[in-house]
Design a protein around this motif. Sequence first.
Motif, PDB file in Angstrom:
ATOM      1  N   VAL A   1      41.940  44.576-102.194  1.00 36.94           N
ATOM      2  CA  VAL A   1      41.615  45.441-101.061  1.00 36.94           C
ATOM      3  C   VAL A   1      40.934  44.631 -99.962  1.00 36.94           C
ATOM      4  CG1 VAL A   1      40.226  47.402-100.291  1.00 36.94           C
ATOM      5  CG2 VAL A   1      41.432  47.502-102.482  1.00 36.94           C
ATOM      6  N   PRO A   2      41.522  44.573 -98.766  1.00 40.34           N
ATOM      7  CA  PRO A   2      40.864  43.880 -97.655  1.00 40.34           C
ATOM      8  C   PRO A   2      40.025  44.833 -96.821  1.00 40.34           C
ATOM      9  CG  PRO A   2      43.140  44.362 -97.055  1.00 40.34           C
ATOM     10  CD  PRO A   2      42.900  44.980 -98.419  1.00 40.34           C
ATOM     11  N   ASN A   3      38.811  44.416 -96.502  1.00 42.06           N
ATOM     12  CA  ASN A   3      37.932  45.138 -95.589  1.00 42.06           C
ATOM     13  C   ASN A   3      37.562  44.183 -94.459  1.00 42.06           C
ATOM     14  OD1 ASN A   3      37.386  47.619 -97.379  1.00 42.06           O
ATOM     15  ND2 ASN A   3      36.838  45.914 -98.716  1.00 42.06           N
ATOM     16  N   LEU A   4      37.180  44.713 -93.317  1.00 43.17           N
ATOM     17  CA  LEU A   4      36.940  43.882 -92.143  1.00 43.17           C
ATOM     18  C   LEU A   4      35.616  44.250 -91.498  1.00 43.17           C
ATOM     19  CD1 LEU A   4      38.729  41.782 -90.336  1.00 43.17           C
ATOM     20  CD2 LEU A   4      38.796  43.705 -88.740  1.00 43.17           C
ATOM     21  N   THR A   5      34.873  43.227 -91.067  1.00 45.95           N
ATOM     22  CA  THR A   5      33.675  43.432 -90.260  1.00 45.95           C
ATOM     23  C   THR A   5      33.890  42.780 -88.900  1.00 45.95           C
ATOM     24  OG1 THR A   5      32.199  43.488 -92.174  1.00 45.95           O
ATOM     25  CG2 THR A   5      31.204  42.968 -90.055  1.00 45.95           C
ATOM     26  N   THR A   6      33.631  43.521 -87.834  1.00 51.45           N
ATOM     27  CA  THR A   6      33.872  43.050 -86.482  1.00 51.45           C
ATOM     28  C   THR A   6      32.730  43.490 -85.570  1.00 51.45           C
ATOM     29  OG1 THR A   6      35.367  43.263 -84.566  1.00 51.45           O
ATOM     30  CG2 THR A   6      35.265  45.131 -86.065  1.00 51.45           C
ATOM     31  N   ASN A   7      32.546  42.751 -84.461  1.00 58.85           N
ATOM     32  CA  ASN A   7      31.555  43.215 -83.482  1.00 58.85           C
ATOM     33  C   ASN A   7      32.148  44.232 -82.518  1.00 58.85           C
ATOM     34  OD1 ASN A   7      32.936  41.770 -81.393  1.00 58.85           O
ATOM     35  ND2 ASN A   7      31.689  39.943 -81.757  1.00 58.85           N
ATOM     36  N   GLY A   8      33.467  44.457 -82.594  1.00 59.99           N
ATOM     37  CA  GLY A   8      34.121  45.516 -81.838  1.00 59.99           C
ATOM     38  C   GLY A   8      34.579  45.154 -80.455  1.00 59.99           C
TER      39      GLY A   8
ATOM     40  N   GLY B   1      33.381  36.840 -89.899  1.00 59.67           N
ATOM     41  CA  GLY B   1      33.383  35.568 -89.197  1.00 59.67           C
ATOM     42  C   GLY B   1      31.970  35.062 -89.048  1.00 59.67           C
ATOM     43  N   GLY B   2      31.643  34.648 -87.807  1.00 59.35           N
ATOM     44  CA  GLY B   2      32.320  34.803 -86.554  1.00 59.35           C
ATOM     45  C   GLY B   2      32.969  36.170 -86.311  1.00 59.35           C
ATOM     46  N   GLU B   3      33.856  36.185 -85.361  1.00 59.08           N
ATOM     47  CA  GLU B   3      34.628  37.379 -85.045  1.00 59.08           C
ATOM     48  C   GLU B   3      36.041  37.184 -85.593  1.00 59.08           C
ATOM     49  OE1 GLU B   3      36.423  40.490 -84.501  1.00 59.08           O
ATOM     50  OE2 GLU B   3      34.281  40.524 -84.006  1.00 59.08           O
TER      51      GLU B   3
ATOM     52  N   ALA C   1      34.556  30.685 -87.502  1.00 59.49           N
ATOM     53  CA  ALA C   1      33.191  30.635 -86.984  1.00 59.49           C
ATOM     54  C   ALA C   1      33.149  30.969 -85.501  1.00 59.49           C
ATOM     55  CB  ALA C   1      32.589  29.246 -87.215  1.00 59.49           C
ATOM     56  N   ARG C   2      34.318  31.092 -84.887  1.00 60.28           N
ATOM     57  CA  ARG C   2      34.372  31.434 -83.461  1.00 60.28           C
ATOM     58  C   ARG C   2      33.974  32.897 -83.256  1.00 60.28           C
ATOM     59  NH1 ARG C   2      40.068  31.025 -82.262  1.00 60.28           N
ATOM     60  NH2 ARG C   2      40.424  30.905 -84.520  1.00 60.28           N
ATOM     61  N   CYS C   3      33.358  33.178 -82.129  1.00 61.82           N
ATOM     62  CA  CYS C   3      32.900  34.541 -81.876  1.00 61.82           C
ATOM     63  C   CYS C   3      32.825  34.803 -80.382  1.00 61.82           C
ATOM     64  CB  CYS C   3      31.531  34.774 -82.522  1.00 61.82           C
ATOM     65  SG  CYS C   3      31.054  36.530 -82.604  1.00 61.82           S
ATOM     66  N   THR C   4      32.833  36.068 -80.028  1.00 58.69           N
ATOM     67  CA  THR C   4      32.698  36.474 -78.633  1.00 58.69           C
ATOM     68  C   THR C   4      31.247  36.709 -78.249  1.00 58.69           C
ATOM     69  OG1 THR C   4      33.032  38.780 -79.293  1.00 58.69           O
ATOM     70  CG2 THR C   4      34.980  37.540 -78.592  1.00 58.69           C
ATOM     71  N   ARG C   5      30.350  36.631 -79.218  1.00 57.01           N
ATOM     72  CA  ARG C   5      28.933  36.841 -78.950  1.00 57.01           C
ATOM     73  C   ARG C   5      28.141  35.668 -79.522  1.00 57.01           C
ATOM     74  NH1 ARG C   5      28.380  41.926 -77.034  1.00 57.01           N
ATOM     75  NH2 ARG C   5      26.133  41.610 -76.982  1.00 57.01           N
TER      76      ARG C   5
END
Length: 439
Positions: free
Chosen positions: A180-187, A158-160, A114-118
């Motif tokens: 198959v793993p896929n990822l979502t990120t804020n970049g 996440g989170g990130e 749940a941690r994130c940079t935004r």
Amino acid sequence: MDAWRLTEAVNLRPEAFGGMAFHREQGITVEMDEEAYRFLCTYLEPHPLPAPDHAAAHLVPQLVRLGFLRSAEGNTLSRDGVEVRSVRAWNPAPPSGNGYTLSAPEVVHVAITARCTRSCPGCYVSHVEDGPELTVAEWYALIDQWASTRVFQLAVGGGEPLLYEGLFDVLRYARMQGIVPNLTTNGTLLDTKTVRELERAGVARVNVSWNGPVDDDGGGCQAVCRALRLLLGSTLQVGVNLLVTPALLSRLHQVLARLHALGVRQVTVLRPKPPAVPIEAGKAWYEVNRLRRPDLLCLREALNAWQGVLRIEVGSALVGLIGDTEPALLRRRGIYGCAAGRRMCTIWPDGRVMPCSFLADLDAGNVRRMPFDALWARGESWEWLRDPTTRPGGGCAGCAAEPQCGGARCVARYERGDPFAGDAGCPHQGNGKGGLPDE
């Protein structure tokens, strides 16, 4: 006579309605009835193509075109440097059930932290409290359970997710087990080294979230563009998750043009959804940013204009936008609207299992106290999502797309106070579907 066989990258899984075939490299799911599924199982070993008058012969061109069948002498597809366990051989006897809820999720949405940079106000994570995060060893045990029931994909976010120590180990282990793993990120945390680690871990696709207008860095525009340039220089499949609010809708053509100029070819369009927990800040954000019927009609026109220039997908809460597509085609390609608790679920960082991220109040239990497959099978508090007799009536009744769409349950519950109601945001008019007022 030439022999053909199932491509090595294809996983098979029986279901009460017949079965499913998932192509790990293409990310495509095909559904079929029992006769067609048994026919496809014969191609686990080299087998000649059927005669034109064979009952399943019509499937062959589609399966060849999509890469599910290949010549027995042809090359197989492989994943860079990651040894994948064979998961194709599977008893074709279908499980019990009515076919409405799958025997196991097709995809598990993993909120690994749940941690994130935004601090995005519309994020589902910010409205739900959680306990200690699952360890890498606990994720390994879960992946073993998912592999045994033939879960096809993980959508890791996440989170990130890049803040989770051990992320690459978890991703790599999933790929090794045939998932198959896929990822979502804020970049914001992506750099060249991280991108290389994602490649080595066997990640198929990385989606970068874009939540702001084209010229506003309040949504991380510059960070997104920098991340996309790094990813587009890699071997990873790259996409953008585009959250369309009324503010972004007014600049949508410019946003899509900028993404296209960057080299992005895959865009998934998402719709703001209400918070599961009625926190006032979340409700206030949703009221400002929800899409009304005129917005959705405008969105459909814009996406039609860009389809073909970009490969545009819509999130499950927007399947109504493609309601004119033949329902049988949507089913064959495994395209559904709200499939919460029936075809997919979400697992929270602390191990709680819920039907989706926006129905986080419907906690079925915790994997620290009960095996995942038992939680999925009983679906405690999910009965209204799974029972075909409680499918939405009212505005959705009579719509040809209702079996594949059915509207978004979280929106119906929030907007109309009735989770069984038609989706209050459906843009269709004059075809038996209700929608939001035009206010």
